[in-house]
Design a protein around this motif. Sequence first.
Motif, mmCIF file in Angstrom:
data_model
loop_
_atom_site.group_PDB
_atom_site.id
_atom_site.type_symbol
_atom_site.label_atom_id
_atom_site.label_comp_id
_atom_site.label_asym_id
_atom_site.label_seq_id
_atom_site.Cartn_x
_atom_site.Cartn_y
_atom_site.Cartn_z
ATOM 1 N N ASP A 65 0.803 -1.225 0.000
ATOM 2 C CA ASP A 65 0.000 0.000 0.000
ATOM 3 C C ASP A 65 0.837 1.276 0.000
ATOM 4 O O ASP A 65 0.615 2.182 0.799
ATOM 5 C CB ASP A 65 -0.966 0.010 1.178
ATOM 6 C CG ASP A 65 -1.916 -1.171 1.151
ATOM 7 O OD1 ASP A 65 -2.270 -1.627 0.047
ATOM 8 O OD2 ASP A 65 -2.316 -1.657 2.237
ATOM 9 N N ARG A 67 1.618 4.784 -1.169
ATOM 10 C CA ARG A 67 0.727 5.809 -1.698
ATOM 11 C C ARG A 67 1.486 7.007 -2.250
ATOM 12 O O ARG A 67 2.386 7.531 -1.608
ATOM 13 C CB ARG A 67 -0.241 6.259 -0.602
ATOM 14 C CG ARG A 67 -1.260 5.177 -0.255
ATOM 15 C CD ARG A 67 -2.148 5.547 0.920
ATOM 16 N NE ARG A 67 -1.502 5.530 2.231
ATOM 17 C CZ ARG A 67 -1.141 4.433 2.893
ATOM 18 N NH1 ARG A 67 -1.291 3.248 2.364
ATOM 19 N NH2 ARG A 67 -0.605 4.519 4.079
ATOM 20 N N GLU A 72 -2.995 7.518 -5.503
ATOM 21 C CA GLU A 72 -2.824 6.194 -6.107
ATOM 22 C C GLU A 72 -2.026 5.307 -5.152
ATOM 23 O O GLU A 72 -1.077 5.758 -4.521
ATOM 24 C CB GLU A 72 -2.103 6.295 -7.446
ATOM 25 C CG GLU A 72 -2.914 6.966 -8.520
ATOM 26 C CD GLU A 72 -2.151 7.095 -9.833
ATOM 27 O OE1 GLU A 72 -0.987 6.634 -9.916
ATOM 28 O OE2 GLU A 72 -2.715 7.658 -10.780
ATOM 29 N N THR A 73 -2.432 4.048 -5.085
ATOM 30 C CA THR A 73 -1.801 3.103 -4.163
ATOM 31 C C THR A 73 -1.246 1.925 -4.944
ATOM 32 O O THR A 73 -1.907 1.406 -5.849
ATOM 33 C CB THR A 73 -2.822 2.610 -3.120
ATOM 34 O OG1 THR A 73 -3.405 3.736 -2.465
ATOM 35 C CG2 THR A 73 -2.166 1.731 -2.086
ATOM 36 N N TYR A 74 -0.045 1.491 -4.572
ATOM 37 C CA TYR A 74 0.637 0.390 -5.247
ATOM 38 C C TYR A 74 1.226 -0.567 -4.222
ATOM 39 O O TYR A 74 1.614 -0.159 -3.121
ATOM 40 C CB TYR A 74 1.793 0.915 -6.106
ATOM 41 C CG TYR A 74 1.354 1.777 -7.251
ATOM 42 C CD1 TYR A 74 1.132 1.232 -8.507
ATOM 43 C CD2 TYR A 74 1.171 3.146 -7.091
ATOM 44 C CE1 TYR A 74 0.731 2.022 -9.569
ATOM 45 C CE2 TYR A 74 0.768 3.941 -8.142
ATOM 46 C CZ TYR A 74 0.552 3.378 -9.385
ATOM 47 O OH TYR A 74 0.148 4.165 -10.437
ATOM 48 N N ARG A 90 -0.738 -1.900 -9.199
ATOM 49 C CA ARG A 90 -1.757 -0.941 -8.745
ATOM 50 C C ARG A 90 -2.678 -1.629 -7.771
ATOM 51 O O ARG A 90 -3.151 -2.738 -8.003
ATOM 52 C CB ARG A 90 -2.543 -0.415 -9.953
ATOM 53 C CG ARG A 90 -3.530 0.653 -9.621
ATOM 54 C CD ARG A 90 -3.017 1.984 -10.040
ATOM 55 N NE ARG A 90 -3.901 3.016 -9.591
ATOM 56 C CZ ARG A 90 -4.485 3.889 -10.371
ATOM 57 N NH1 ARG A 90 -4.247 3.867 -11.659
ATOM 58 N NH2 ARG A 90 -5.258 4.804 -9.871
ATOM 59 N N ASP A 91 -2.914 -1.005 -6.669
ATOM 60 C CA ASP A 91 -3.748 -1.552 -5.609
ATOM 61 C C ASP A 91 -5.048 -0.755 -5.575
ATOM 62 O O ASP A 91 -5.138 0.248 -4.873
ATOM 63 C CB ASP A 91 -2.989 -1.467 -4.273
ATOM 64 C CG ASP A 91 -3.507 -2.408 -3.243
ATOM 65 O OD1 ASP A 91 -4.151 -3.407 -3.614
ATOM 66 O OD2 ASP A 91 -3.243 -2.167 -2.053
ATOM 67 N N ASP A 92 -6.017 -1.190 -6.355
ATOM 68 C CA ASP A 92 -7.285 -0.432 -6.451
ATOM 69 C C ASP A 92 -8.234 -0.746 -5.331
ATOM 70 O O ASP A 92 -8.372 -1.732 -4.807
ATOM 71 C CB ASP A 92 -7.981 -0.748 -7.775
ATOM 72 C CG ASP A 92 -7.166 -0.211 -8.943
ATOM 73 O OD1 ASP A 92 -6.586 0.856 -8.821
ATOM 74 O OD2 ASP A 92 -7.128 -0.908 -9.976
#
Length: 92
Positions: A65, A67, A72-74, A90-92
């Motif tokens: 996570d 950010r 946007e979070t990855y 990508r962590d949607d």
Amino acid sequence: MRIRTPLLIAATIGIVPVTASAAGTPDRAPTEAERAAIVRVLQANGFVAWDDIELDDGRRWEVDDARLANGETYDLKLAPDTLRITRRSRDD
């Protein structure tokens, strides 16, 4: 083939030691120095916050996570020796 079979059986039951693999290495948190270096890399790449950081199976650093300022979070993977980001998911 006759020589390999007894050796394989002996290794399987633990009579002959086998080389430890990275997959057998437990996950661990970074040391203070490792964490500081990873934080520098994350910040240099525009990340402003993140959750867990751990060395996964002794093979790569994983950052959950991470950010960016835009929200946007990855999930990230970093090379253990260079700390270069090798994967962004990508962590949607």
